[in-house]
Design an enzyme around this catalytic site. Structure first.
Site, PDB file in Angstrom:
ATOM      1  N   ASP A  10       0.862  -1.173   0.000  1.00  0.00           N
ATOM      2  CA  ASP A  10       0.000   0.000   0.000  1.00  0.00           C
ATOM      3  C   ASP A  10       0.906   1.234   0.000  1.00  0.00           C
ATOM      4  OD1 ASP A  10      -2.268   1.757   0.600  1.00  0.00           O
ATOM      5  OD2 ASP A  10      -1.507   1.744   2.650  1.00  0.00           O
ATOM      6  N   ASP A  36      -0.137   5.161   1.114  1.00  0.00           N
ATOM      7  CA  ASP A  36      -0.336   6.046   2.267  1.00  0.00           C
ATOM      8  C   ASP A  36      -0.338   5.270   3.580  1.00  0.00           C
ATOM      9  OD1 ASP A  36      -0.496   8.316   0.764  1.00  0.00           O
ATOM     10  OD2 ASP A  36      -2.676   8.415   0.739  1.00  0.00           O
TER      11      ASP A  36
END
Length: 281
Positions: free
Chosen positions: A38, A40
């Site tokens: 991922d 953020d």
């Protein structure tokens, strides 16, 4: 939060020969293992640039496994956070923007989906109109601009507006924790559009995503199924139900790792892929 499952940390100190053999084995197996991250909260602070030490570590990791990113943001935002210009597609073997509905492999665009083609204009406009009407009635300390961001594979909905400042982003996030603004918004959408084939997931600090059923981050796994990796490790920070990493984290095709920060991500990777360096910070 502890990893859902995955390899145990490396051997204790004093077994350097074992580490060297393991490292050699990993190098030989690079093409059969993928680390998927991922963006953020996992590789960067929310909507900020990657820190140089994290960036450098990922390139070291790439010497032992293949690496990729899967984010809910569009390609331009991911590229901005993870490099300069289009560096991101040369730094990562795979780049999956908008949950994988926009796909890059080895620096080349592979395919791109369009939510309007999938949902149809009537449902799409009903969804947009409902969101605009709902947000018009919300009273917040501040509202800015870009409340609905139309992306290839989803709509991103932000009650405060995506053009808010970093300070306003934090202010809204703290209010959201108390007032559950996004949670209530999603509940209203789920009631209004029940049975319409839509999914909703929380992401970041100020927004949530709306996308067709099956277009969460697992979408990228459908592409990767053809790559025949022995193991796909996924690292994410929104791994509880309702978070935008939950489905791929919990999918049996991945080894899921829940992390708290970019530094935590680096430490977890060291424990798994660089056991001889597990205690470095």
């Amino acid at each position: 939060m502890a990893p859902r499952r995955g390899p145990a940390p490396g051997p204790p100190p004093g077994r350097r020969a074992g580490w060297q053999r393991a490292a050699a084995g990993m190098a030989a197996a690079r093409g059969r293992v993928l680390c998927l991250f991922d963006v953020d909260g996992t590789l960067t602070p929310a909507r900020q640039k990657i820190e140089p030490e994290v960036d450098q570590f990922l390139q070291e990791l790439r010497g032992r496994v293949q690496i990729g990113v899967v984010g809910g943001s569009d390609y331009s935002k991911i590229a901005e956070q993870l490099g300069e210009g289009d560096e991101v597609i040369s730094k990562f073997d795979y780049v999956f923007a908008e949950n994988g509905t926009v796909q890059y492999k080895n620096g080349q665009l592979v395919s791109k989906q369009a939510i309007q083609d999938h949902l149809g204009e009537e449902l799409l406009q009903d969804l947009i109109n409902f969101c605009l009407n709902y947000m018009a009635l919300l009273k917040l300390p501040k509202k800015r601009g870009t409340f609905i961001e139309f992306r290839n594979g989803m709509l991103n909905i932000s009650p405060i507006g995506r053009s808010c400042t970093p300070e306003e982003r934090i202010e809204f996030s703290e209010l959201d924790k108390k007032e559950r603004i996004r949670e209530k918004f999603v509940a209203a959408l789920q009631r209004e559009f029940a049975g319409k084939g839509l999914r909703f997931s929380r992401g970041g600090m100020i927004s949530f995503d709306v996308f067709p059923e099956g277009w969460d981050k697992r979408y990228c796994l459908n592409v990767l199924d053809d790559e025949r990796f022995d193991t796909i490790h996924f690292f994410g920070n929104e791994t509880t139900p309702g978070g935008n990493d939950y489905e791929i984290y919990d999918d049996p095709r991945t080894v899921g790792h829940s992390v708290q920060s970019p530094q935590d991500t680096v430490q977890r990777c060291r424990e798994i892929f660089f056991p001889e360096r597990a205690n470095e910070y």
